[in-house]
Design an enzyme around this catalytic site. Structure first.
Site, PDB file in Angstrom:
ATOM      1  N   ASP A  39       0.860  -1.182   0.000  1.00  0.00           N
ATOM      2  CA  ASP A  39       0.000   0.000   0.000  1.00  0.00           C
ATOM      3  C   ASP A  39       0.896   1.231   0.000  1.00  0.00           C
ATOM      4  O   ASP A  39       2.127   1.127   0.035  1.00  0.00           O
ATOM      5  CB  ASP A  39      -0.973  -0.039   1.177  1.00  0.00           C
ATOM      6  N   ASP A  56      -7.684  -7.488   0.515  1.00  0.00           N
ATOM      7  CA  ASP A  56      -6.737  -7.734   1.600  1.00  0.00           C
ATOM      8  C   ASP A  56      -7.457  -7.412   2.885  1.00  0.00           C
ATOM      9  O   ASP A  56      -8.363  -6.564   2.906  1.00  0.00           O
ATOM     10  CB  ASP A  56      -5.506  -6.823   1.494  1.00  0.00           C
TER      11      ASP A  56
END
Lengths: 376, 376
Positions: A91, A267
């Site tokens: 991320d 996720d």
């Protein structure tokens, strides 16, 4: 070799496919275990692989603060550092800056925050987020965005969405100026719970062009209905030939619902966090192993499960480990839960390929509704 | 099939041998990992086996309180409960009553204590200790004894030794009246740091006749010199054809020194506890992975080590896990340390078999004295 995604089958809006990264192929719909600090908590990488994962998620925010992106690069990159030779998505750090850092200030140029580790002042710009992810060696990098907790006033949502879009452009430029080597950069659709903002965000990102598109700013306080509505608005506006990633989601039910709306990637810390708290996910739904009903139960969690730990250890033993705060309980339940998430996404892929996803959804909802095994 | 021990080789006073249990053979000198609460902390049983262990130790005190001996028996015994199909030795609970329980009172009949879990009053007699260990299915059970911290007045040492001897007799009687099925009961030599008391204890136990003899009441506050002196006094008084077990010991150096004095078996929490605290044992001695010198070091702990975790992960990664309090650090270092202890005992056995134990001791002491690898 460029990052490429191909659809293998569709069933209604649901899709199954595959994309290829420099560290191997990823089958979609895909669930990515979360390896926050260069480790999926408590599990050796071989165990994570054995659960069926093709790809895992690393956290830029955590890794930039400790042990540091330049240090990981010096040590050969994140794959080598944590001994995970398969695909990694990182991320951008934006979400953790919002949720973990102290005293943050968002400026046009960058976000400035205090490290939750030592209080140091740190700056993170879109360009630096791309650079960090490149140093880590992420197969898929995410643009820096500003994520707003819901509910929030429209004016805040719009400001954050527009800023995220300008940051997307800078991220794209930074990414294009580096060596790509088959790596991908995903844009992140923001806009909160406001459909026109979501659509404007999606259009702006598509104009820039990304290898994949994520839905950010969801699972941040809104109801499941709002989350689903935002997917319904956004997914059809995204190009069919790029993967779609719903960030930070979710429960097994959330995953089914999102796949039914055209999402390809997920996720979530839920399987590992719940595992550490004594909750197992199986085809019977969520099973709380702290419950005294398991204390004398010689049966495994699920005797038909192919993952050894779900099949071989008794509920009585898992209960004992959880009640005794033994770390092996967290280890086993984390692995069992990750295996269940992978089994679920594998079954989803198979159902889509056989064009029976609607029946599969109904069957699995019925199974979950039955709940856990009755007492012996 | 009766429990049997055979010596395979001796070199001076050092011995190597093997005993056979209902759950397989155990090579001596043997190191037993400690599985206090039916788990070696953080490690799946296959991992413990992969470190090279033939046998592990379970704690009667912990297991009788939670989940309970009758419950474990109902679930098929401790081997099945914790999925360890190899040999298990259980202690008698005496040591933990001394070190963990609240408000204990020692009477002739039994020890009465408050559980450290819920404050309940619990009685443990020699007969009940044998019964519990039989319910657990231990391959080797230990008599209940009274263990006294050192230093202590001689009068206390003598009283505890005499009580332990009377309890040994009752333990033996209880053990003989049950089904043995190839299981063994070991007596425990007490007597603190007083040689005549140690000898009297040993003689009393030999008169009763046990499958093996342990040295208890050591590693409880005395100096290494006193511990070695007590082994020097006691070991020659024990029958050569029975295994000798030094309880709760110790460092790698302690093990070498005790083998040199005729000891065959060891258990200690040191490899796992130190592993949880960031310290690794290797042929270079104890290595503290918290130390910043490891932060950028791409080298493994020991590139020549055959145990994968000691050879495959970088020191930088292990340092990162330890500094980040990530449980995988404890998991990996516990396994690495257990593997080192097993490598050490395997090398000791080989050296004795080849009658070069003295040279081996000198070589390994020299290696340890060199310390860890120099900085790169």
């Amino acid at each position: 070799m460029a990052f490429s995604f191909r659809l293998l089958a569709t069933d209604g809006v649901a899709r199954c496919g595959e994309f290829v990264t420099p560290h191997g192929p990823v089958r979609t719909p895909a669930f990515m275990p979360v390896g926050t600090q260069a480790t999926v908590k408590g599990l050796a990488p071989e165990t994570v692989r054995a659960t069926g994962a093709d790809i895992l998620l690393g956290n830029t925010y955590h890794l930039m603060l400790r042990p540091g992106a330049e240090r990981i690069a010096e040590l050969g990159g994140l794959h080598r550092f944590m001994r995970w030779p398969h695909a990694i998505l990182t991320d951008s750090g934006g979400f953790q800056v919002m949720s973990l850092a102290g005293l943050r200030r968002i400026e046009e140029r960058c976000v400035i925050f205090r490290s939750h580790l030592d209080g140091a002042t740190v700056e993170l710009s879109p360009e630096r987020a791309v650079e960090i992810q490149s140093l880590l060696g992420a197969d898929i990098a995410m643009q820096l965005d500003e994520c707003v907790r819901l509910p929030a006033p429209r004016i805040d949502l719009e400001r954050a969405m527009q800023l995220s879009l300008r940051w997307a452009e800078r991220s794209r430029r930074a990414f294009e100026s580096g060596a790509k080597n088959g790596r991908a950069l995903f844009g992140i659709v923001q806009g909160g719970d406001d459909p026109p903002l979501r659509l404007a965000s999606a259009r702006g990102l598509i104009d820039l062009g990304f290898e994949g598109y994520a839905l950010g700013g969801l699972a941040v306080g809104e109801s499941p209905e709002v989350m689903r509505a935002m997917i319904d608005v956004t997914a059809p506006a995204l190009p069919a030939d790029r993967p779609r990633y719903l960030m930070g989601v979710g429960t097994p039910e959330d995953i089914l619902e999102a796949v039914a709306r055209g999402i390809d990637m997920f996720d979530c810390v839920m399987p590992t966090r719940n595992g550490r708290h004594g909750v197992a996910f199986t085809r019977f739904g969520a099973v709380n192993l702290k419950n005294a009903r398991h204390a004398d139960d010689p049966r495994p969690l699920d005797e038909e499960n192919k993952f050894p730990a779900a099949r071989d250890y008794s509920r009585a033993y898992l209960h004992h480990l959880v009640k005794s705060n033994e770390s092996l309980g967290a280890v086993l339940l984390s692995a069992i839960n990750l295996a269940y998430y992978q089994q679920l996404t594998a079954a989803i892929r198979a159902a889509i390929a056989e064009r029976r996803f609607a029946e599969f959804r109904a069957e699995i909802a019925e199974q979950w509704a039955k709940g856990d095994l009755p007492l012996r």
